[in-house]
Design a protein around this motif. Structure first.
Motif, PDB file in Angstrom:
ATOM      1  N   CYS A 257       6.535   5.905   7.970  1.00 10.08           N
ATOM      2  CA  CYS A 257       7.008   4.728   7.230  1.00 10.08           C
ATOM      3  C   CYS A 257       6.172   3.495   7.560  1.00 10.08           C
ATOM      4  O   CYS A 257       5.837   2.695   6.668  1.00 10.08           O
ATOM      5  N   GLY A 258       5.829   3.342   8.822  1.00 11.59           N
ATOM      6  CA  GLY A 258       4.974   2.222   9.200  1.00 11.59           C
ATOM      7  C   GLY A 258       3.619   2.306   8.536  1.00 11.59           C
ATOM      8  O   GLY A 258       3.068   1.293   8.077  1.00 11.59           O
ATOM      9  N   GLY A 259       3.052   3.511   8.477  1.00 11.08           N
ATOM     10  CA  GLY A 259       1.766   3.688   7.817  1.00 11.08           C
ATOM     11  C   GLY A 259       1.834   3.396   6.337  1.00 11.08           C
ATOM     12  O   GLY A 259       0.901   2.816   5.762  1.00 11.08           O
ATOM     13  N   GLN A 260       2.928   3.792   5.701  1.00 12.45           N
ATOM     14  CA  GLN A 260       3.101   3.497   4.279  1.00 12.45           C
ATOM     15  C   GLN A 260       3.182   1.986   4.044  1.00 12.45           C
ATOM     16  O   GLN A 260       2.619   1.465   3.064  1.00 12.45           O
ATOM     17  N   ALA A 261       3.854   1.274   4.943  1.00 17.33           N
ATOM     18  CA  ALA A 261       3.933  -0.183   4.816  1.00 17.33           C
ATOM     19  C   ALA A 261       2.546  -0.812   4.926  1.00 17.33           C
ATOM     20  O   ALA A 261       2.206  -1.736   4.164  1.00 17.33           O
ATOM     21  N   LEU A 262       1.742  -0.318   5.857  1.00 14.88           N
ATOM     22  CA  LEU A 262       0.371  -0.826   5.987  1.00 14.88           C
ATOM     23  C   LEU A 262      -0.453  -0.509   4.746  1.00 14.88           C
ATOM     24  O   LEU A 262      -1.280  -1.320   4.309  1.00 14.88           O
TER      25      LEU A 262
ATOM     26  N   ILE B 189       0.698  -0.206   1.670  1.00 12.23           N
ATOM     27  CA  ILE B 189       1.128  -1.129   0.615  1.00 12.23           C
ATOM     28  C   ILE B 189       0.469  -2.494   0.809  1.00 12.23           C
ATOM     29  O   ILE B 189      -0.024  -3.118  -0.142  1.00 12.23           O
ATOM     30  N   ASP B 190       0.416  -2.948   2.062  1.00  9.24           N
ATOM     31  CA  ASP B 190      -0.208  -4.242   2.353  1.00  9.24           C
ATOM     32  C   ASP B 190      -1.689  -4.243   1.990  1.00  9.24           C
ATOM     33  O   ASP B 190      -2.230  -5.268   1.563  1.00  9.24           O
ATOM     34  N   ALA B 191      -2.347  -3.087   2.164  1.00 11.66           N
ATOM     35  CA  ALA B 191      -3.788  -3.009   1.923  1.00 11.66           C
ATOM     36  C   ALA B 191      -4.126  -2.785   0.457  1.00 11.66           C
ATOM     37  O   ALA B 191      -5.260  -3.027   0.042  1.00 11.66           O
TER      38      ALA B 191
ATOM     39  N   SER C 135      -7.533   0.761   0.037  1.00  7.81           N
ATOM     40  CA  SER C 135      -8.453   0.876   1.156  1.00  7.81           C
ATOM     41  C   SER C 135      -8.621   2.356   1.490  1.00  7.81           C
ATOM     42  O   SER C 135      -7.657   3.022   1.889  1.00  7.81           O
ATOM     43  N   THR C 136      -9.828   2.885   1.284  1.00 13.05           N
ATOM     44  CA  THR C 136     -10.103   4.303   1.509  1.00 13.05           C
ATOM     45  C   THR C 136     -11.414   4.461   2.275  1.00 13.05           C
ATOM     46  O   THR C 136     -12.203   3.521   2.387  1.00 13.05           O
ATOM     47  N   TYR C 137     -11.659   5.659   2.760  1.00 14.32           N
ATOM     48  CA  TYR C 137     -12.905   5.923   3.474  1.00 14.32           C
ATOM     49  C   TYR C 137     -14.133   5.779   2.576  1.00 14.32           C
ATOM     50  O   TYR C 137     -15.111   5.137   2.969  1.00 14.32           O
ATOM     51  N   PRO C 138     -14.137   6.358   1.366  1.00 15.15           N
ATOM     52  CA  PRO C 138     -15.309   6.154   0.510  1.00 15.15           C
ATOM     53  C   PRO C 138     -15.517   4.687   0.139  1.00 15.15           C
ATOM     54  O   PRO C 138     -16.655   4.219   0.043  1.00 15.15           O
TER      55      PRO C 138
END
Length: 309
Positions: free
Chosen positions: A154-159, A161-163, A261-264
């Motif tokens: 859930c914390g990762g999903q929040a980050l 969304i922010d990104a 925000s993604t690696y590529p």
């Protein structure tokens, strides 16, 4: 590792899920729509990577397969609930999952929210009611809860969304110069270590706990799972721009369209591929001490980084 082993473990998972989910017919009649939505979200599709990791880790250390059924099903139930909520209009607003309409499209948004909630609680009741020692059940619940909440998925999903909306609009076809990008990469990897990696680490750990693994072994397997979680996401990011919606069973190209925000986007396609190979080497190194016992885990690691969907 023979594919037949993975097929057997996947079949065990499917059977356990079928037993745990409310029946669409023959059981309590109501709320039938909610029951059907839960089954739509969970059965008949998916890679089952997380349950396979439970079986692979537990079997590598000598746990009996029946003991692994409950944690394997529980981690998949949490994963299924997360996909239902991730697809909602308030999140990724996606209409396709595993080649079928997403739950809020097939049913409605309110039912999708309730289905996700119900799948999450079913996961923890599956662990609490497992035929296993009480101390082990508590360890499983603690592990899965930690990986699912604000310090995990859930914390990762929040980050995430922010990104969203702050990534590059176009994906470069060459590696981006490293100057000034290290901090961005650290933030991206922290986000995915929580959003994707935490549940993968929990799957491996729950399998190892079933085998009463010692602390050094747990630490080594956690390092393997951490690398696997990041590698899984790097491959996901690459597939989003390289594969079709038909191949993926979900909408392709959404990361770029939503400026995620993604690696590529951060490293370029070639840079993302290079990072994937680095993580593959990390996985191989962490498993080396386990020798042939880790063949199934190693094969799942290779499958995660070479997959085409």
């Amino acid at each position: 590792m023979a594919p037949e082993v993975f097929a057997r473990w996947a079949a065990r998972t499917e059977s356990t899920l079928e037993r745990r989910l409310p029946a669409s017919a023959g059981g309590p009649a109501e709320p039938a729509r909610l029951h059907a939505a839960m089954r739509h979200a969970t059965l008949g599709g998916g890679k089952r990577m997380r349950p396979l990791l439970v079986y692979a880790a537990g079997s590598a250390l000598g746990a009996d397969e029946p003991l692994l059924d409950a944690p394997a099903a529980a981690v998949e139930l949490v994963h299924a609930y997360s996909l239902v909520h991730d697809d909602l209009p308030a999140m990724d607003d996606d209409a396709l999952r595993r080649g079928r309409p997403t739950v809020h499209v097939a049913f409605d948004e309110a039912t999708a929210i309730l289905a996700g909630d119900a799948l999450q609680t079913l996961a923890f009741s599956t662990l609490a009611e497992a035929d296993a020692p009480a101390a082990l059940r508590i360890d499983w619940v603690r592990t899965l809860a930690g990986a699912s909440g604000v310090a995990g998925m859930c914390g990762g999903q929040a980050l995430d969304i922010d990104a969203t909306g702050h990534g590059r609009q176009e994906v470069p076809d060459r590696p981006v110069p490293a100057d000034g990008r290290a901090g961005d990469l650290g933030l991206l990897e922290r986000m995915h270590a929580l959003k994707t990696g935490a549940l993968i680490r929990a799957a491996v750990r729950m399998g190892a706990l079933a085998a009463a693994a010692d602390t050094p072994t747990l630490s080594r397997l956690d390092a393997f799972a951490a690398a696997l979680g990041l590698a899984f996401q790097v491959r996901d990011d690459l597939l989003d721009i390289e594969a079709s919606s038909q191949q993926l069973g979900k909408t392709a190209g959404k990361d770029v369209a939503q400026a995620k925000s993604t690696y590529p986007a951060l490293l370029g396609v070639d840079g993302a591929r290079a990072r994937l190979e680095e993580l593959a080497e990390e996985m191989r190194g962490t498993l080396a001490v386990l020798g042939d016992r880790a063949n199934a885990l190693a094969a799942l690691g290779e499958l995660a980084i070479r997959r085409s969907y």
